[in-house]
Enzyme design. Structure first.
Site, PDB file in Angstrom:
ATOM      1  N   CYS A  82       0.823  -1.218   0.000  1.00  0.00           N
ATOM      2  CA  CYS A  82       0.000   0.000   0.000  1.00  0.00           C
ATOM      3  C   CYS A  82       0.862   1.274   0.000  1.00  0.00           C
ATOM      4  O   CYS A  82       1.460   1.577  -1.019  1.00  0.00           O
ATOM      5  CB  CYS A  82      -0.977  -0.057   1.159  1.00  0.00           C
ATOM      6  SG  CYS A  82      -2.437   0.919   0.843  1.00  0.00           S
ATOM      7  N   HIS A 178      -3.477  -5.187   1.502  1.00  0.00           N
ATOM      8  CA  HIS A 178      -2.768  -5.440   2.775  1.00  0.00           C
ATOM      9  C   HIS A 178      -2.694  -6.943   3.076  1.00  0.00           C
ATOM     10  O   HIS A 178      -3.590  -7.475   3.736  1.00  0.00           O
ATOM     11  CB  HIS A 178      -3.504  -4.733   3.917  1.00  0.00           C
ATOM     12  CG  HIS A 178      -3.301  -3.261   3.930  1.00  0.00           C
ATOM     13  ND1 HIS A 178      -2.352  -2.643   4.721  1.00  0.00           N
ATOM     14  CD2 HIS A 178      -3.905  -2.281   3.240  1.00  0.00           C
ATOM     15  CE1 HIS A 178      -2.388  -1.338   4.508  1.00  0.00           C
ATOM     16  NE2 HIS A 178      -3.328  -1.091   3.621  1.00  0.00           N
ATOM     17  N   GLU A 180      -0.987  -8.517   5.205  1.00  0.00           N
ATOM     18  CA  GLU A 180      -0.867  -8.788   6.644  1.00  0.00           C
ATOM     19  C   GLU A 180      -2.224  -8.812   7.343  1.00  0.00           C
ATOM     20  O   GLU A 180      -2.330  -9.262   8.475  1.00  0.00           O
ATOM     21  CB  GLU A 180       0.076  -7.750   7.297  1.00  0.00           C
ATOM     22  CG  GLU A 180      -0.490  -6.364   7.517  1.00  0.00           C
ATOM     23  CD  GLU A 180      -0.665  -5.536   6.237  1.00  0.00           C
ATOM     24  OE1 GLU A 180      -0.370  -6.038   5.142  1.00  0.00           O
ATOM     25  OE2 GLU A 180      -1.115  -4.378   6.355  1.00  0.00           O
TER      26      GLU A 180
HETATM   27  N1  GLN Z   1      -3.295   5.950   0.091  1.00  0.00           N
HETATM   28  C1  GLN Z   1      -2.411   5.925   1.207  1.00  0.00           C
HETATM   29  C2  GLN Z   1      -1.192   6.790   0.923  1.00  0.00           C
HETATM   30  O1  GLN Z   1      -0.837   7.034  -0.204  1.00  0.00           O
HETATM   31  C3  GLN Z   1      -1.964   4.527   1.525  1.00  0.00           C
HETATM   32  C4  GLN Z   1      -3.009   3.812   2.308  1.00  0.00           C
HETATM   33  C5  GLN Z   1      -2.502   2.594   3.035  1.00  0.00           C
HETATM   34  O2  GLN Z   1      -1.296   2.359   3.151  1.00  0.00           O
HETATM   35  N2  GLN Z   1      -3.423   1.838   3.565  1.00  0.00           N
HETATM   36  O3  GLN Z   1      -0.592   7.198   1.862  1.00  0.00           O
END
Ligand code: GLN
Length: 195
Positions: A82, A178, A180
């Site tokens: 992410c 995610h 995890e």
């Molecule tokens: N969209 C978020 C960002 O760019 C990331 C979200 C996440 O890590 N769950 O910071």
């Protein structure tokens, strides 16, 4: 004993650490890492999700951005999830360009932040990830990014709604979702096999 570090700057660090501790056999030692020295000593590194703008700033402030680039180029396996995916990208979308959010520029991808909507539109969806076998994988998306473009040695591992949401560039795996939080150990196992 192989050292698996979880980059503990901001975000869901403890979720990754707890999950990895369940996945790892006694051949691995999982620990949180934040300083230049501890990062340089890992055999594999997890780069958790969180708020990429904050993490990016802190990486510069702690002066660990250079070390992260160094271990990536040395072939140390890295799993970026992410916000980790966002920060490892070489190029960002208009929003990233406009805010001059610092990226590590390690993986040959162009990334869009918040590609599936805001936090309240977070969702779960089963995914097909061929390298993990035929069984569907439970994808957890929280303000997830997407990969708009990839080039060089990057291979797509998974697509969702016509967009790449997981990819691999040799020693580096990035996921928009995610792993995890999925309860499914296969992606972490695939990652640990890179060591
Ligand atoms: N969209 C978020 C960002 O760019 C990331 C979200 C996440 O890590 N769950 O910071």
């Amino acid at each position: 004993m192989k050292r698996v570090g979880v980059l503990s700057v901001q975000g869901d660090v403890s979720e990754h650490t707890t999950f990895l501790s369940k996945v790892c056999t006694t051949d691995f030692k999982v620990s949180e890492v934040k300083t230049k020295d501890t990062i340089e000593q890992v055999d594999a590194l997890v780069f958790p999700g969180g708020e990429s703008t904050t993490i990016g700033k802190l990486l510069r402030e702690y002066e660990v951005d250079i070390v992260l680039k160094k271990i990536a180029s040395k072939g140390i396996p890295i799993l970026g999830t992410c916000a980790g995916l966002v920060l490892l990208a070489k190029e960002g979308d208009e929003q990233i360009e406009k805010t001059r959010q610092p990226l590590l520029e390690v993986v040959d991808i162009k990334v869009s932040r918040n590609a599936f909507g805001p936090q309240r539109e977070s969702f779960e969806h089963t995914l097909e990830i061929p390298v993990l076998g035929g069984k569907p994988y439970p994808g957890v998306f929280i303000r997830a990014p997407a990969i708009d473009k990839s080039w060089g040695k990057v291979k797509s591992l998974c697509e969702f709604e016509g967009r790449i949401i997981a990819a691999q560039q040799e020693n580096i795996i990035v996921t928009a979702f995610h792993p995890e939080l999925s309860g499914d150990m296969r992606l972490h196992e695939y990652f640990l096999d890179l060591i």
